[in-house]
Design a protein around this motif. Structure first.
Motif, PDB file in Angstrom:
ATOM      1  N   GLY A  80     103.629  55.470  45.104  1.00  0.00           N
ATOM      2  CA  GLY A  80     103.062  54.192  45.520  1.00  0.00           C
ATOM      3  C   GLY A  80     104.044  53.046  45.675  1.00  0.00           C
ATOM      4  N   ALA A  81     105.337  53.357  45.719  1.00  0.00           N
ATOM      5  CA  ALA A  81     106.319  52.293  45.923  1.00  0.00           C
ATOM      6  C   ALA A  81     106.144  51.698  47.315  1.00  0.00           C
ATOM      7  CB  ALA A  81     107.736  52.847  45.753  1.00  0.00           C
ATOM      8  N   ASP A  82     106.570  50.446  47.466  1.00  0.00           N
ATOM      9  CA  ASP A  82     106.475  49.777  48.761  1.00  0.00           C
ATOM     10  C   ASP A  82     107.269  50.531  49.814  1.00  0.00           C
ATOM     11  OD1 ASP A  82     104.872  47.778  47.791  1.00  0.00           O
ATOM     12  OD2 ASP A  82     106.502  46.343  47.509  1.00  0.00           O
ATOM     13  N   GLY A  83     106.735  50.564  51.006  1.00  0.00           N
ATOM     14  CA  GLY A  83     107.385  51.241  52.120  1.00  0.00           C
ATOM     15  C   GLY A  83     106.430  52.239  52.739  1.00  0.00           C
ATOM     16  N   THR A  84     106.888  52.912  53.755  1.00  0.00           N
ATOM     17  CA  THR A  84     106.022  53.842  54.471  1.00  0.00           C
ATOM     18  C   THR A  84     106.244  55.271  54.023  1.00  0.00           C
ATOM     19  OG1 THR A  84     105.072  54.333  56.638  1.00  0.00           O
ATOM     20  CG2 THR A  84     107.488  54.318  56.488  1.00  0.00           C
ATOM     21  N   ASN A  85     105.379  56.141  54.513  1.00  0.00           N
ATOM     22  CA  ASN A  85     105.487  57.562  54.235  1.00  0.00           C
ATOM     23  C   ASN A  85     104.804  58.320  55.368  1.00  0.00           C
ATOM     24  OD1 ASN A  85     102.573  58.086  53.470  1.00  0.00           O
ATOM     25  ND2 ASN A  85     103.123  56.510  51.980  1.00  0.00           N
TER      26      ASN A  85
END
Length: 141
Positions: free
Chosen positions: A42-47
């Motif tokens: 759930g860290a900031d950024g995309t996946n």
């Protein structure tokens, strides 16, 4: 005639300590970083699953516009959210849930839902995914 689009990914390092970047052929995404923490913690950024969700929401909304048009309606607006479920144990995308709301002059709830379900079943991204795809469709006044 077929249409081809491209995207690239680069990864360096191990699964948990490494990282990568994503780019699209159009240049809309250029060297966008992604890593284990962004995908599984759930860290900031995309996946990748978030990007699939964006692709599915966009594809569905366009297909919905098409199906509405075939039924004689033109949407003032269609807003769609796609929630992509990733099972970290099996590393499988197990479901996509679409929630769409639209303002469609002249349409009633039954016509709206019929068109929405036609779009869900026939948008190219829905056809691509081998997961349960559910839908909530709400016609707004």
């Amino acid at each position: 005639m077929t249409i081809k689009n491209t995207a690239t990914a680069q990864w360096k390092g191990g699964l948990k300590d490494g990282g990568g970047s994503l780019s699209t052929g159009s240049g809309t995404l250029k060297d966008v970083s992604y890593d284990f923490r962004k995908r599984f913690e759930g860290a900031d950024g995309t996946n990748p699953e978030e990007l699939i969700g964006a692709a599915h929401a966009g594809c569905f909304s366009m297909a919905f516009s098409l199906v509405l048009g075939e039924a004689g309606y033109t949407a003032d607006s269609i807003d769609t959210e796609a929630t992509v479920t990733l099972d970290p144990d099996s590393l499988s995308v197990t479901a996509v849930h679409l929630v769409t709301r639209g303002k469609v002059p002249g349409a009633d709830q039954a016509a709206f839902e019929e068109a929405a379900n036609g779009a869900k079943d026939n948008c190219p991204i829905s056809k691509l995914l081998n997961a349960e795809i559910t839908l909530d469709a709400t016609l707004e006044g």
